[in-house]
Design an enzyme around this catalytic site. Structure first.
Site, PDB file in Angstrom:
ATOM      1  N   GLY A   1       0.516  -1.189  -0.262  1.00  0.00           N
ATOM      2  CA  GLY A   1       0.104   0.210   0.404  1.00  0.00           C
ATOM      3  C   GLY A   1       0.714   1.469   0.180  1.00  0.00           C
ATOM      4  O   GLY A   1       2.401   1.380  -0.907  1.00  0.00           O
ATOM      5  N   ASN A   2       0.024   2.198  -0.049  1.00  0.00           N
ATOM      6  CA  ASN A   2       0.890   3.779   0.539  1.00  0.00           C
ATOM      7  C   ASN A   2       1.543   4.311  -1.018  1.00  0.00           C
ATOM      8  O   ASN A   2       3.092   4.014  -1.335  1.00  0.00           O
ATOM      9  CB  ASN A   2       2.064   3.963   1.674  1.00  0.00           C
ATOM     10  CG  ASN A   2       2.334   5.487   1.498  1.00  0.00           C
ATOM     11  OD1 ASN A   2       3.233   5.131   1.715  1.00  0.00           O
ATOM     12  ND2 ASN A   2       1.674   6.444   1.430  1.00  0.00           N
TER      13      ASN A   2
ATOM     14  N   HIS B   1       2.331   4.859  -4.424  1.00  0.00           N
ATOM     15  CA  HIS B   1       2.676   6.425  -5.357  1.00  0.00           C
ATOM     16  C   HIS B   1       3.094   6.227  -6.813  1.00  0.00           C
ATOM     17  O   HIS B   1       2.721   5.370  -7.284  1.00  0.00           O
ATOM     18  CB  HIS B   1       4.357   6.410  -4.972  1.00  0.00           C
ATOM     19  CG  HIS B   1       5.417   5.598  -4.292  1.00  0.00           C
ATOM     20  ND1 HIS B   1       5.422   5.018  -5.352  1.00  0.00           N
ATOM     21  CD2 HIS B   1       5.641   4.813  -3.272  1.00  0.00           C
ATOM     22  CE1 HIS B   1       7.015   3.926  -5.235  1.00  0.00           C
ATOM     23  NE2 HIS B   1       6.832   3.882  -3.768  1.00  0.00           N
TER      24      HIS B   1
ATOM     25  N   HIS C   1       4.881   2.777  -7.615  1.00  0.00           N
ATOM     26  CA  HIS C   1       4.210   1.643  -8.089  1.00  0.00           C
ATOM     27  C   HIS C   1       3.278   1.624  -9.527  1.00  0.00           C
ATOM     28  O   HIS C   1       3.004   0.653 -10.033  1.00  0.00           O
ATOM     29  CB  HIS C   1       2.636   1.452  -7.021  1.00  0.00           C
ATOM     30  CG  HIS C   1       3.535   0.783  -5.670  1.00  0.00           C
ATOM     31  ND1 HIS C   1       3.663   2.352  -4.906  1.00  0.00           N
ATOM     32  CD2 HIS C   1       4.010  -0.013  -5.195  1.00  0.00           C
ATOM     33  CE1 HIS C   1       4.181   1.590  -3.632  1.00  0.00           C
ATOM     34  NE2 HIS C   1       4.401   0.164  -3.887  1.00  0.00           N
TER      35      HIS C   1
ATOM     36  N   ARG D   1       9.022   4.907   1.647  1.00  0.00           N
ATOM     37  CA  ARG D   1      10.058   5.217   2.821  1.00  0.00           C
ATOM     38  C   ARG D   1      10.596   6.631   2.978  1.00  0.00           C
ATOM     39  O   ARG D   1      10.976   7.068   3.984  1.00  0.00           O
ATOM     40  CB  ARG D   1      10.884   4.119   3.257  1.00  0.00           C
ATOM     41  CG  ARG D   1      10.323   2.661   3.979  1.00  0.00           C
ATOM     42  CD  ARG D   1      11.312   2.130   4.396  1.00  0.00           C
ATOM     43  NE  ARG D   1      10.731   1.086   5.772  1.00  0.00           N
ATOM     44  CZ  ARG D   1      10.456   0.073   4.931  1.00  0.00           C
ATOM     45  NH1 ARG D   1      10.972  -0.941   3.741  1.00  0.00           N
ATOM     46  NH2 ARG D   1      10.051  -1.143   5.981  1.00  0.00           N
TER      47      ARG D   1
END
Ligand code: PAF
Length: 283
Positions: free
Chosen positions: A31-32, A34, A37, A189
């Site tokens: 997930g998360n 950006h 992806h 990150r």
């Protein structure tokens, strides 16, 4: 796009597509999402007629002092992004669905050698956690093809090996790393970086490119190249876990005749641990 949270629901949808003879592509994620992806998603659309993405922050691949609790979770934004990208099915299980006995008591998948070096040395159990969850996700989704980013080069190598060793009928496709304009590889990150650290972070790619230029120029002493790369990052303020020149095929130290190499690094900057790599051929 449909969102489901149970294994049974994923299997039912995929079974129906298969009955129609449709090819299923899968992108596992934490997930998360950006732009990095998005390139995986685009590759999935090129390789399949139906597209499944999973979002699961896998507790088994985080060490006890790592960022599992703080790992960025943005399910609503992820759902929107996947729907916009043309995803057919989003699988967002909770930890009990994937590890009914708890992740500490689950059967584990270890890829000998490959999962214990580099990342495995600095993040004990990490690659085993990745190998285990990817095996489980493949058993659940049963995709024809699955896409992984080349930024996590060792992860991709571990997955290719486990698929071969366990005779899984899944084609593994690597997608090129997506970078910001200044060269920093995109990663969830990166948001742990302060503005000052963010300005320094592209030095990782610069150090890798400098090392690659030495390999391309025919320099035989890969240990000296590793030392210089690590030193340049340490001098810029990073704490380097490793800066390693390896054979691209198996991540072993380069034998004299090996031509296809990869240079991999993991370096810490404040709260962020950044990884990146560059593939290079010897002359
Ligand atoms: O690369 C990731 O996001 C994760 O390691 C993966 C492959 C989804 C397994 O949890």
């Amino acid at each position: 796009m449909e969102t489901v949270t149970t294994i049974a629901a994923v299997r039912e949808r995929v079974r129906a597509w298969r009955a129609e003879g449709l090819r299923v592509a899968f992108v596992p994620t934490m997930g998360n999402l950006h732009t990095g992806h998005v390139s995986l998603i685009e590759a999935a659309r090129r390789h399949g007629e139906r597209f499944v993405a999973s979002i699961f922050v896998n507790p088994m691949q985080f060490g006890p002092n790592e960022d599992f609790a703080h790992y960025p979770r943005t399910p609503e934004a992820d759902e929107r992004m996947l729907a916009d990208a043309g995803c057919d099915l989003m699988f967002m299980p909770d930890a009990r669905e994937i590890y009914p006995q708890g992740s500490g008591r689950s059967t584990r998948v270890e890829v000998p050698g490959l999962s214990l070096i580099l990342e495995g040395e600095f993040r004990p159990g990490h690659m085993e956690g990745v190998a285990t969850v990817v095996t489980k996700l493949f058993q659940i989704v049963a995709p024809d093809v699955a896409i992984f980013g080349e930024k996590d080069f060792q992860q991709l190598a571990v997955i290719r090996r486990l698929v071969a060793d366990l005779c899984m009928p899944v084609q593994i496709v690597g997608a090129p790393t997506v970078r910001d304009a200044d060269g920093l590889a995109m990663s969830s990150r990166n948001q742990y970086l302060t503005p000052e650290q963010r300005a320094l972070a592209p030095r990782i790619q610069a150090a890798l490119q400098a090392a690659a230029a030495r390999v391309r120029a025919g320099e035989p002493d890969t240990t000296a190249i590793e030392r210089a790369g690590a030193q340049s990052l340490e001098q810029a303020g990073f704490r380097v876990d490793y800066f390693a020149v390896r054979q691209a095929a198996d991540l072993e130290p380069p034998a004299g005749h090996a031509r296809e190499l990869v240079i991999l690094t993991a370096a810490r900057l404040g709260k962020a641990r950044l990884i990146d790599n560059v593939q290079v051929s010897r002359p």
